[in-house]
Scaffold this active site. Structure first.
Site, short mmCIF file in Angstrom:
data_model
loop_
_atom_site.label_atom_id
_atom_site.label_comp_id
_atom_site.label_asym_id
_atom_site.label_seq_id
_atom_site.Cartn_x
_atom_site.Cartn_y
_atom_site.Cartn_z
N HIS A 60 4.94 -48.55 -3.01
CA HIS A 60 5.60 -49.30 -1.93
C HIS A 60 4.94 -48.97 -0.59
O HIS A 60 4.62 -49.87 0.19
CB HIS A 60 7.09 -48.92 -1.92
CG HIS A 60 7.89 -49.58 -0.85
ND1 HIS A 60 8.88 -50.50 -1.12
CD2 HIS A 60 7.89 -49.45 0.50
CE1 HIS A 60 9.43 -50.91 0.02
NE2 HIS A 60 8.84 -50.27 1.02
N GLU A 61 4.72 -47.67 -0.33
CA GLU A 61 4.16 -47.26 0.96
C GLU A 61 2.69 -47.66 1.09
O GLU A 61 2.24 -48.11 2.14
CB GLU A 61 4.33 -45.76 1.19
CG GLU A 61 5.78 -45.29 1.20
CD GLU A 61 6.72 -46.11 2.07
OE1 GLU A 61 6.29 -46.67 3.11
OE2 GLU A 61 7.91 -46.23 1.72
#
Length: 184
Positions: A153-154
């Site tokens: 996600h990051e």
């Protein structure tokens, strides 16, 4: 210290840009930003501090979310075994991944998205990530479960990708039976 006032919202163009590599060795300014990213994530999980400063809880944060288009992330969470996974990295890269996929049964959220978005986000079940920590040391991580999902996600944020870009918009809750469900 970053607060919610520092966050950009999902319609900000910086979240759709590919972030720039951080020149290494990192400058003191870049080290401070990376330390502040980690401080936010840790503080947001402390009920007393979060309440005092009005922080939304998060387990990961990328620099573009605070309007800095540089390749930096911080992740702070406990894995399925209760072990702390806590890393702040410059220039993290997804080096390899499994063919097998997973997803969070509760769906994903984002500190830059202030609305509920329903649907499953398919992710690789296992990944290998490389990066450089604040001390300038090279780091290689093998991750699975929630940690794998959070790092993906990051890193997506660094590439201008939002979590909801991965959701099947025709059938948001449909995932193949072979995908591994991850509870949070």
């Amino acid at each position: 210290m970053f607060t919610m006032d520092d966050f950009v919202e999902e319609d900000n163009p910086i979240l759709r840009k590919v972030a720039e590599e951080v020149p290494l060795p990192a400058s003191e300014e870049d080290k401070k930003v990376l330390a502040d990213l980690m401080e936010y994530v840790q503080n947001s999980q402390d009920t007393e501090i979060a309440l005092k400063y009005g922080l939304r809880a998060g387990i990961g944060l990328a620099a573009p979310q605070v309007n800095i288009s540089k390749r930096m992330i911080a992740v702070h969470l406990k894995n399925e075994k209760g072990e702390l996974i806590s890393y702040a990295l410059f220039n993290p890269k997804l080096v390899s991944h499994s063919i097998e996929r997973s997803y969070l049964t509760a769906g994903e959220g984002c500190l830059s998205v202030n609305r509920p978005i329903s649907g499953y986000v398919p992710r690789y079940a296992r990944i290998k990530v490389s990066g450089t920590n604040i001390e300038g040391e090279d780091v290689q991580l093998r991750l699975k479960g929630l940690a794998s999902i959070c790092f993906q996600h990051e890193i997506d944020h660094l590439n201008g990708i939002m979590f909801y870009d991965h959701i099947n918009h025709d059938d948001p809750f449909n995932v193949p039976e072979t995908y591994i469900p991850i509870e949070r």
